[in-house]
Write a protein that holds these residues in place. Structure first.
Motif, short mmCIF file in Angstrom:
data_model
loop_
_atom_site.label_atom_id
_atom_site.label_comp_id
_atom_site.label_asym_id
_atom_site.label_seq_id
_atom_site.Cartn_x
_atom_site.Cartn_y
_atom_site.Cartn_z
N ILE A 127 3.15 17.74 2.38
CA ILE A 127 3.53 17.05 3.61
C ILE A 127 2.32 16.33 4.19
CG2 ILE A 127 4.47 17.32 5.93
CD1 ILE A 127 6.62 18.05 4.10
N ARG A 128 1.17 16.99 4.17
CA ARG A 128 -0.03 16.34 4.71
C ARG A 128 -0.30 15.02 3.99
NH1 ARG A 128 -2.83 21.16 5.06
NH2 ARG A 128 -3.92 20.64 3.15
N ALA A 129 -0.01 15.04 2.69
CA ALA A 129 -0.26 13.83 1.90
C ALA A 129 0.66 12.68 2.31
CB ALA A 129 -0.08 14.14 0.42
N ARG A 130 1.76 12.99 2.99
CA ARG A 130 2.66 11.93 3.43
C ARG A 130 2.01 11.04 4.49
NH1 ARG A 130 3.94 13.41 -0.23
NH2 ARG A 130 3.44 11.35 -0.80
N MET A 131 0.91 11.53 5.04
CA MET A 131 0.17 10.71 6.00
C MET A 131 -0.23 9.39 5.35
SD MET A 131 -0.64 10.70 9.10
CE MET A 131 -1.27 9.17 9.78
N GLN A 132 -0.46 9.46 4.04
CA GLN A 132 -0.77 8.21 3.30
C GLN A 132 0.36 7.21 3.46
OE1 GLN A 132 -1.25 9.26 -0.76
NE2 GLN A 132 -3.15 10.39 -0.41
N ASP A 133 1.60 7.71 3.40
CA ASP A 133 2.75 6.82 3.54
C ASP A 133 2.75 6.17 4.92
OD1 ASP A 133 3.35 7.84 1.11
OD2 ASP A 133 5.02 9.09 1.77
N VAL A 134 2.42 6.98 5.94
CA VAL A 134 2.39 6.45 7.29
C VAL A 134 1.33 5.35 7.38
CG1 VAL A 134 1.96 7.00 9.71
CG2 VAL A 134 3.16 8.65 8.26
N ARG A 135 0.17 5.61 6.80
CA ARG A 135 -0.89 4.60 6.85
C ARG A 135 -0.49 3.33 6.12
NH1 ARG A 135 -4.41 8.41 5.13
NH2 ARG A 135 -5.01 9.73 6.86
N LEU A 136 0.15 3.54 4.97
CA LEU A 136 0.57 2.40 4.17
C LEU A 136 1.57 1.54 4.93
CD1 LEU A 136 1.27 1.20 1.20
CD2 LEU A 136 3.21 2.72 1.42
N VAL A 137 2.52 2.19 5.59
CA VAL A 137 3.54 1.46 6.32
C VAL A 137 2.91 0.71 7.50
CG1 VAL A 137 5.50 1.81 7.85
CG2 VAL A 137 5.46 2.93 5.63
N THR A 138 2.00 1.36 8.20
CA THR A 138 1.40 0.68 9.35
C THR A 138 0.50 -0.46 8.88
OG1 THR A 138 -0.06 2.58 9.44
CG2 THR A 138 1.52 2.37 11.19
N GLN A 139 -0.10 -0.31 7.71
CA GLN A 139 -0.90 -1.42 7.18
C GLN A 139 -0.04 -2.67 7.03
OE1 GLN A 139 -4.32 -1.53 6.62
NE2 GLN A 139 -3.80 -3.70 6.45
N ARG A 140 1.20 -2.45 6.64
CA ARG A 140 2.10 -3.59 6.48
C ARG A 140 2.37 -4.29 7.81
NH1 ARG A 140 4.87 -4.62 2.15
NH2 ARG A 140 4.06 -3.55 0.33
N VAL A 141 2.45 -3.48 8.86
CA VAL A 141 2.65 -4.07 10.18
C VAL A 141 1.38 -4.82 10.59
CG1 VAL A 141 3.20 -3.61 12.59
CG2 VAL A 141 4.23 -2.21 10.78
N MET A 142 0.23 -4.19 10.34
CA MET A 142 -1.04 -4.82 10.66
C MET A 142 -1.18 -6.17 9.94
SD MET A 142 -2.92 -2.96 12.75
CE MET A 142 -3.15 -1.29 13.35
N ASP A 143 -0.74 -6.20 8.69
CA ASP A 143 -0.81 -7.44 7.92
C ASP A 143 0.01 -8.53 8.60
OD1 ASP A 143 -2.35 -6.18 6.08
OD2 ASP A 143 -0.78 -5.96 4.57
N GLN A 144 1.12 -8.13 9.21
CA GLN A 144 1.97 -9.11 9.90
C GLN A 144 1.24 -9.68 11.11
OE1 GLN A 144 4.59 -10.30 8.68
NE2 GLN A 144 4.92 -8.80 7.05
N PHE A 145 0.53 -8.81 11.86
CA PHE A 145 -0.26 -9.30 12.99
C PHE A 145 -1.22 -10.38 12.53
CE2 PHE A 145 0.12 -4.86 14.94
CZ PHE A 145 1.09 -5.26 15.82
N ALA A 146 -1.85 -10.08 11.42
CA ALA A 146 -2.87 -11.00 10.92
C ALA A 146 -2.25 -12.22 10.25
CB ALA A 146 -3.77 -10.26 9.94
N GLY A 147 -0.93 -12.22 10.17
CA GLY A 147 -0.24 -13.34 9.54
C GLY A 147 -0.50 -13.43 8.05
N GLN A 148 -0.81 -12.26 7.45
CA GLN A 148 -1.14 -12.28 6.03
C GLN A 148 0.09 -12.14 5.18
OE1 GLN A 148 -3.84 -9.47 4.21
NE2 GLN A 148 -5.45 -10.27 5.51
N GLU A 149 0.16 -12.93 4.15
CA GLU A 149 1.25 -12.78 3.20
C GLU A 149 0.99 -11.55 2.36
OE1 GLU A 149 4.30 -13.66 1.91
OE2 GLU A 149 4.41 -14.38 3.97
N ASN A 150 2.00 -10.74 2.20
CA ASN A 150 1.83 -9.53 1.42
C ASN A 150 2.76 -9.59 0.22
OD1 ASN A 150 1.29 -6.95 0.59
ND2 ASN A 150 1.32 -6.13 2.66
N GLY A 151 2.99 -10.80 -0.22
CA GLY A 151 4.07 -11.01 -1.17
C GLY A 151 3.70 -10.88 -2.63
#
Lengths: 589, 94
Positions: A127-151
């Protein structure tokens, strides 16, 4: 020499030669932190909401493109979407914007930190390792702020993919048929990139130092997945050498696919049954795919670990019955619980200075007969299906074995009196892994139907070294004369008593050790399913006569180094591919 | 308007690997379909059944006893549907 050579941890074999392509190289930038005016709170919250919506749409698009064969990953993306929509992130970040008057990026970082704190308190590694998933998901949101294509990758040709790290969601977006190999800066032996690379059968290296600094897009590289090396701007000679290696490896793999479903039989008609070691029921598929002829070692500990209660008799009976049925007409050897009290969270840790020599395996079971009874009854009941055998681990002497057998007979009697259906004729075997058992193997052999030699523990106990201890692991020597003589003597004892003997440690999966075990006329071996094709290939190509000659030489030699050379010479003569494509136990880590 | 009701049910984790990512996602997904406030209780702690992160933070292995509690118009159905996910072991087979 190539201009520059990087090293890392090889996680999937093979060679790739091609152009490097970096995934999301700019991802590492720090999010800006600012305070905002009260009047901008609404606007900032909208910006946050929009970034979440865009990230969510992007994940949904990825989810829709997941190919059928990767549905496992698809389910992962579903959980990412759930995390993304969790109010612990979005709503909580929105609150932070309002309360602290900070920008959306900062607010999101704070929300993530709160979740991280919650997760850090959890006493469960998975379960602790799922924190990686949380970070990964928020990184995607952060990328949107920066207007970065993640495609998707804007590439028209096949590439060698370079990345800081590769997560499950990243790998989904990749057009896998355009990737020849992976290399990542992060990650270890068990990281996701390795699992994916092996399933796609492409070479991969993780944990490559200075990867991002040293390689630029489109530079020509050779990725050597055998040795964990990346050659940047290789010379003509290096290109020729690795192209040759590439062809050879492809040939080798094709030959493995050809032999793995044929029986383990030498050219001169000597038969070695090749069984698999498994821990999870789900591994049966891999056993069958790789040409395993049954289960030579079913480790039963898994059903006892990471849970608060012990499994019930019915639960175990169901699992063992399912296994016996699916593997039938081949056999399943069920090893009784081989745990120490230290591994059972539900049991409360026992203070032991030296658990490896403490209350474990049959010693633990005989001290807690209720637990042992439940398991033995389940095996006896499951034995009515398929071909089940029982194996007791860590036997150290005759008296102990007789007591265990007496208990076993008592349980059979209980079942008979109750009128419960069970198999009264299950073959009984023991693991030979304590040096004392080697010395009294003749008397033990008269008490059981088969032996299985557990070389991993035997080597450790016999040489008195802990293999996971970096200071002494150099002494882990499978071909130490004491080990070779011990194994030979156990096999001879078994055959004198007319019973069969198997080898189930890692030695059985080592291409360099197998000819010696064959020379000793071992009846069967049991190994990790993935190693079966490579071992079968050797068994099918080496004549028994050669194995006997090699064994004789090894027995006469008095040095470990000498033995290693003898074995390698033989492998070099007959199996040059193995020498190239395998890391042997003999080489150490 | 409707009559808000409170509905409770004792449940236990029966699937092999406990409440890991996928079961947690299924519970949250199901819970979000209802307007009721839904909580899962474990050893005196109560968490929001609509939050996958909250559910994961329980780290509940197989054999854990939990209480399911919903409050709102559709509380009865919510409890039934979520309890069924547990009973069906989240479709994991064992």
């Amino acid at each position: 020499m190539a201009k520059h050579v990087l090293t890392g941890i090889p996680v999937s074999s093979g060679v790739a030669i091609g152009k490097a392509f970096f995934l999301n190289k700019n991802r590492l930038s720090q999010a800006p932190r600012q305070t905002i005016d009260e009047g901008l709170v609404r606007q900032e919250q909208q910006r946050l909401g929009q970034a979440f919506t865009l990230a969510s749409q992007e994940l949904e698009r990825i989810r829709g493109n997941v190919p059928k064969e990767l549905q496992e990953h698809g389910a992962l993306i579903d959980s990412y979407l759930m995390i993304l929509r969790d109010k612990k992130l979005g709503d909580s970040a929105g609150e932070y914007i309002k309360r602290l008057r900070i920008n959306a990026e900062w607010a999101l970082e704070k929300a993530v930190a709160d979740v991280e704190q919650m997760f850090n308190a959890i006493d469960d590694e998975y379960i602790r390792a799922r924190m990686q998933d949380v970070r990964l998901v928020t990184q995607r949101v952060m990328d949107q702020f920066a207007g970065q294509e993640n495609g998707a990758m804007p590439v028209g040709h096949r590439v060698i993919l370079m990345a800081h790290d590769l997560t499950a969601a990243d790998t989904i977006e990749l057009e896998v048929d355009k990737i020849m190999a992976f290399a990542t800066a992060m990650g270890g032996k068990t990281s996701h990139a390795g699992i994916l690379a092996r399933s796609l059968q492409i070479p991969a290296i993780v944990g490559v130092e200075e990867l991002e600094q040293s390689i630029t897009d489109n530079s020509i590289v050779i990725l050597d997945g055998f040795n964990g090396r990346i050659l940047i701007q290789p010379t003509e000679d290096e290109l020729n050498k690795y192209t040759g290696l590439q062809y050879r490896f492809e040939d080798y793999q094709r030959s493995l696919t050809r032999v793995c479903h044929l029986p383990g039989e030498t050219r001169d008609g000597y038969r070695v049954d090749v069984f698999a070691n498994i821990e999870l029921f789900e591994e049966v598929t891999s056993v069958l795919d790789n040409g395993g002829e049954g289960i030579g070692l079913y480790r039963t500990e898994y059903n006892y670990m990471n849970r608060s209660t012990f499994p019930t008799e019915d639960e175990l009976t169901e699992i063992y019955t399912d296994l016996a049925t699916i593997v039938a007409p081949n056999k399943v050897v069920i090893r009784t619980l081989d745990l120490g009290a230290d591994k059972l969270s539900s049991f409360g840790a026992l203070e032991e200075a030296n658990p490896a020599m403490g209350l474990r395996a049959v010693r633990f079971c005989m001290a807690h007969k209720d637990i042992f009874r439940t398991q033995l009854r389940a095996i006896l009941r499951a034995g009515t299906q398929g071909h089940v055998s029982i194996m007791f681990p860590m036997i150290s002497g005759l008296q102990e074995l007789k007591e265990i057998k007496a208990f076993y007979f008592q349980i059979k009697e209980e079942l008979r009196k109750e009128g419960t259906a069970y198999n009264p004729d299950i073959p009984l075997g023991i693991m030979i892994e304590v040096p004392a058992a080697v010395l009294v193997a003749d008397s033990l052999a008269r008490e059981v139907d088969f032996f299985s030699i557990g070389t991993n523990d035997l080597i450790q106990y016999c040489l008195g070294i802990d293999r996971t201890n970096k200071h002494v692991d150099y002494l882990y020597q499978p071909l130490h004369p004491a080990i070779v003589t011990s194994i030979k003597s156990v096999i001879d004892s078994a055959h004198r008593a007319g019973i069969e003997v198997s080898v189930c440690g890692e030695m059985a999966a080592d291409p360099f050790c197998i000819p010696i075990l064959m020379g000793m006329q071992v009846d069967s071996i049991s190994l990790t399913p993935q190693a079966i094709p490579g071992i079968k290939r050797i068994i099918r190509q080496v004549p028994m006569e050669d194995c006997k000659v090699l064994l004789k030489e090894v027995l006469e030699s008095e040095s470990v180094a000498g033995n290693n050379v003898l074995v390698k010479e033989m492998i070099f003569r007959r199996f040059p591919d193995e020498l190239m494509f395998y890391t042997s136990l003999l080489d150490g880590d | 308007m409707c009559d808000a009701v409170v509905q409770e049910k004792a449940i236990s984790v029966q699937n092999e690997f406990g409440l890991h990512a996928r079961p947690a996602a299924q519970i949250a997904q199901e819970a979000q379909k209802f307007s009721s406030v839904i909580h899962i209780g474990m050893q005196g702690r109560e968490i929001d059944a609509k939050s996958i992160l909250d559910i994961l933070s329980l780290a509940a292995p197989r054999g854990t006893d939990l209480s399911l509690k919903a409050e709102g118009c559709d509380a009865y159905e919510a409890v039934q549907r979520i309890a069924r996910l547990f009973e069906e072991r989240f479709g994991e087979g064992r």
